[in-house]
Design a protein around this motif. Structure first.
Motif, PDB file in Angstrom:
ATOM      1  N   PRO A 185      33.839  62.564  76.920  1.00 25.28           N
ATOM      2  CA  PRO A 185      32.708  62.714  76.012  1.00 25.28           C
ATOM      3  C   PRO A 185      32.932  62.009  74.680  1.00 25.28           C
ATOM      4  O   PRO A 185      34.055  61.932  74.177  1.00 25.28           O
ATOM      5  CB  PRO A 185      32.589  64.225  75.819  1.00 25.28           C
ATOM      6  N   THR A 186      31.854  61.503  74.123  1.00 23.74           N
ATOM      7  CA  THR A 186      31.904  60.879  72.804  1.00 23.74           C
ATOM      8  C   THR A 186      32.024  61.961  71.729  1.00 23.74           C
ATOM      9  O   THR A 186      31.805  63.152  71.990  1.00 23.74           O
ATOM     10  CB  THR A 186      30.626  60.066  72.532  1.00 23.74           C
ATOM     11  N   LEU A 187      32.313  61.532  70.519  1.00 25.53           N
ATOM     12  CA  LEU A 187      32.368  62.465  69.404  1.00 25.53           C
ATOM     13  C   LEU A 187      31.025  63.161  69.217  1.00 25.53           C
ATOM     14  O   LEU A 187      30.974  64.367  68.949  1.00 25.53           O
ATOM     15  CB  LEU A 187      32.778  61.725  68.125  1.00 25.53           C
ATOM     16  N   ASP A 188      29.939  62.431  69.392  1.00 23.05           N
ATOM     17  CA  ASP A 188      28.604  63.034  69.263  1.00 23.05           C
ATOM     18  C   ASP A 188      28.412  64.168  70.272  1.00 23.05           C
ATOM     19  O   ASP A 188      27.854  65.213  69.944  1.00 23.05           O
ATOM     20  CB  ASP A 188      27.508  61.986  69.468  1.00 23.05           C
ATOM     21  N   VAL A 189      28.883  63.973  71.498  1.00 21.35           N
ATOM     22  CA  VAL A 189      28.753  65.002  72.525  1.00 21.35           C
ATOM     23  C   VAL A 189      29.670  66.178  72.212  1.00 21.35           C
ATOM     24  O   VAL A 189      29.276  67.340  72.382  1.00 21.35           O
ATOM     25  CB  VAL A 189      29.035  64.423  73.934  1.00 21.35           C
ATOM     26  N   ILE A 190      30.866  65.916  71.724  1.00 20.39           N
ATOM     27  CA  ILE A 190      31.778  67.006  71.346  1.00 20.39           C
ATOM     28  C   ILE A 190      31.137  67.871  70.267  1.00 20.39           C
ATOM     29  O   ILE A 190      31.177  69.106  70.340  1.00 20.39           O
ATOM     30  CB  ILE A 190      33.143  66.447  70.895  1.00 20.39           C
ATOM     31  N   VAL A 191      30.532  67.238  69.279  1.00 18.85           N
ATOM     32  CA  VAL A 191      29.856  67.994  68.208  1.00 18.85           C
ATOM     33  C   VAL A 191      28.685  68.782  68.780  1.00 18.85           C
ATOM     34  O   VAL A 191      28.489  69.953  68.448  1.00 18.85           O
ATOM     35  CB  VAL A 191      29.413  67.047  67.071  1.00 18.85           C
ATOM     36  N   ARG A 192      27.928  68.199  69.680  1.00 16.31           N
ATOM     37  CA  ARG A 192      26.791  68.892  70.300  1.00 16.31           C
ATOM     38  C   ARG A 192      27.267  70.115  71.090  1.00 16.31           C
ATOM     39  O   ARG A 192      26.676  71.196  71.013  1.00 16.31           O
ATOM     40  CB  ARG A 192      26.035  67.935  71.215  1.00 16.31           C
ATOM     41  N   LEU A 193      28.348  69.942  71.864  1.00 15.19           N
ATOM     42  CA  LEU A 193      28.908  71.057  72.633  1.00 15.19           C
ATOM     43  C   LEU A 193      29.378  72.175  71.695  1.00 15.19           C
ATOM     44  O   LEU A 193      29.135  73.353  71.949  1.00 15.19           O
ATOM     45  CB  LEU A 193      30.072  70.575  73.495  1.00 15.19           C
ATOM     46  N   GLY A 222      29.556  83.736  76.988  1.00 13.80           N
ATOM     47  CA  GLY A 222      28.498  84.305  77.807  1.00 13.80           C
ATOM     48  C   GLY A 222      27.693  83.319  78.627  1.00 13.80           C
ATOM     49  O   GLY A 222      26.680  83.693  79.206  1.00 13.80           O
ATOM     50  N   TRP A 223      28.116  82.090  78.676  1.00 10.30           N
ATOM     51  CA  TRP A 223      27.404  81.079  79.460  1.00 10.30           C
ATOM     52  C   TRP A 223      28.089  80.939  80.817  1.00 10.30           C
ATOM     53  O   TRP A 223      28.887  80.034  81.042  1.00 10.30           O
ATOM     54  CB  TRP A 223      27.396  79.735  78.742  1.00 10.30           C
ATOM     55  N   ALA A 224      27.775  81.837  81.740  1.00 10.97           N
ATOM     56  CA  ALA A 224      28.373  81.778  83.077  1.00 10.97           C
ATOM     57  C   ALA A 224      27.851  80.572  83.846  1.00 10.97           C
ATOM     58  O   ALA A 224      28.572  79.973  84.638  1.00 10.97           O
ATOM     59  CB  ALA A 224      28.077  83.064  83.842  1.00 10.97           C
ATOM     60  N   SER A 225      26.641  80.194  83.588  1.00  7.83           N
ATOM     61  CA  SER A 225      25.990  79.094  84.302  1.00  7.83           C
ATOM     62  C   SER A 225      26.135  77.787  83.532  1.00  7.83           C
ATOM     63  O   SER A 225      25.740  77.696  82.365  1.00  7.83           O
ATOM     64  CB  SER A 225      24.507  79.420  84.485  1.00  7.83           C
ATOM     65  N   GLN A 226      26.678  76.773  84.187  1.00  2.74           N
ATOM     66  CA  GLN A 226      26.720  75.441  83.581  1.00  2.74           C
ATOM     67  C   GLN A 226      25.306  74.945  83.312  1.00  2.74           C
ATOM     68  O   GLN A 226      25.059  74.297  82.297  1.00  2.74           O
ATOM     69  CB  GLN A 226      27.410  74.437  84.517  1.00  2.74           C
ATOM     70  N   GLU A 227      24.401  75.250  84.214  1.00  3.93           N
ATOM     71  CA  GLU A 227      23.027  74.770  84.078  1.00  3.93           C
ATOM     72  C   GLU A 227      22.353  75.337  82.830  1.00  3.93           C
ATOM     73  O   GLU A 227      21.728  74.604  82.060  1.00  3.93           O
ATOM     74  CB  GLU A 227      22.218  75.123  85.323  1.00  3.93           C
ATOM     75  N   ALA A 228      22.473  76.637  82.609  1.00  3.11           N
ATOM     76  CA  ALA A 228      21.861  77.256  81.429  1.00  3.11           C
ATOM     77  C   ALA A 228      22.507  76.722  80.150  1.00  3.11           C
ATOM     78  O   ALA A 228      21.814  76.440  79.167  1.00  3.11           O
ATOM     79  CB  ALA A 228      21.993  78.777  81.502  1.00  3.11           C
ATOM     80  N   PHE A 229      23.826  76.595  80.161  1.00  2.00           N
ATOM     81  CA  PHE A 229      24.517  76.061  78.985  1.00  2.00           C
ATOM     82  C   PHE A 229      24.104  74.619  78.724  1.00  2.00           C
ATOM     83  O   PHE A 229      23.845  74.238  77.574  1.00  2.00           O
ATOM     84  CB  PHE A 229      26.039  76.159  79.145  1.00  2.00           C
ATOM     85  N   ALA A 230      24.042  73.806  79.763  1.00  2.00           N
ATOM     86  CA  ALA A 230      23.657  72.404  79.608  1.00  2.00           C
ATOM     87  C   ALA A 230      22.261  72.299  79.000  1.00  2.00           C
ATOM     88  O   ALA A 230      22.034  71.492  78.088  1.00  2.00           O
ATOM     89  CB  ALA A 230      23.712  71.697  80.957  1.00  2.00           C
ATOM     90  N   HIS A 231      21.338  73.115  79.483  1.00  2.00           N
ATOM     91  CA  HIS A 231      19.979  73.123  78.937  1.00  2.00           C
ATOM     92  C   HIS A 231      20.013  73.495  77.455  1.00  2.00           C
ATOM     93  O   HIS A 231      19.357  72.844  76.629  1.00  2.00           O
ATOM     94  CB  HIS A 231      19.097  74.090  79.730  1.00  2.00           C
ATOM     95  N   HIS A 232      20.798  74.516  77.114  1.00  2.00           N
ATOM     96  CA  HIS A 232      20.928  74.960  75.726  1.00  2.00           C
ATOM     97  C   HIS A 232      21.499  73.844  74.842  1.00  2.00           C
ATOM     98  O   HIS A 232      21.075  73.676  73.699  1.00  2.00           O
ATOM     99  CB  HIS A 232      21.831  76.202  75.682  1.00  2.00           C
ATOM    100  N   ALA A 233      22.447  73.084  75.377  1.00  2.00           N
ATOM    101  CA  ALA A 233      23.092  72.015  74.623  1.00  2.00           C
ATOM    102  C   ALA A 233      22.304  70.709  74.648  1.00  2.00           C
ATOM    103  O   ALA A 233      22.644  69.761  73.945  1.00  2.00           O
ATOM    104  CB  ALA A 233      24.496  71.770  75.178  1.00  2.00           C
TER     105      ALA A 233
END
Length: 74
Positions: free
Chosen positions: A50-58, A22-33
């Motif tokens: 992306p690092t492992l830390d970023v993969i886990v965050r995503l 449901g995250w059509a917007s990259q911007e909204a998803f990025a803010h959420h993440a």
């Protein structure tokens, strides 16, 4: 420089999961993440590794397992 196939596959998987959740917007998803929209865009286009830390965050932002982001990699 040619973009490695595994980065493209990871970016495609991230985009697919983002949209399916449901995250059509990259911007909204990025803010959420807690990441920058341009960083999400670069990952989805295979331009960033992306690092492992970023993969886990995503994964946490998508409420999936980190391995779900890697399932399309060979």
């Amino acid at each position: 420089m040619t973009t490695p196939a595994h980065r493209i596959a990871f970016g495609d998987q991230l985009r697919r999961l983002r949209q399916e959740h449901g995250w059509a917007s990259q911007e909204a998803f990025a803010h959420h993440a807690g990441l920058d929209r341009t960083y999400i865009s670069l990952i989805e286009r295979g331009r960033r590794n992306p690092t492992l830390d970023v993969i886990v965050r995503l994964a946490h932002a998508l409420e999936v397992q980190p391995a779900d982001l890697l399932t399309t990699l060979e």
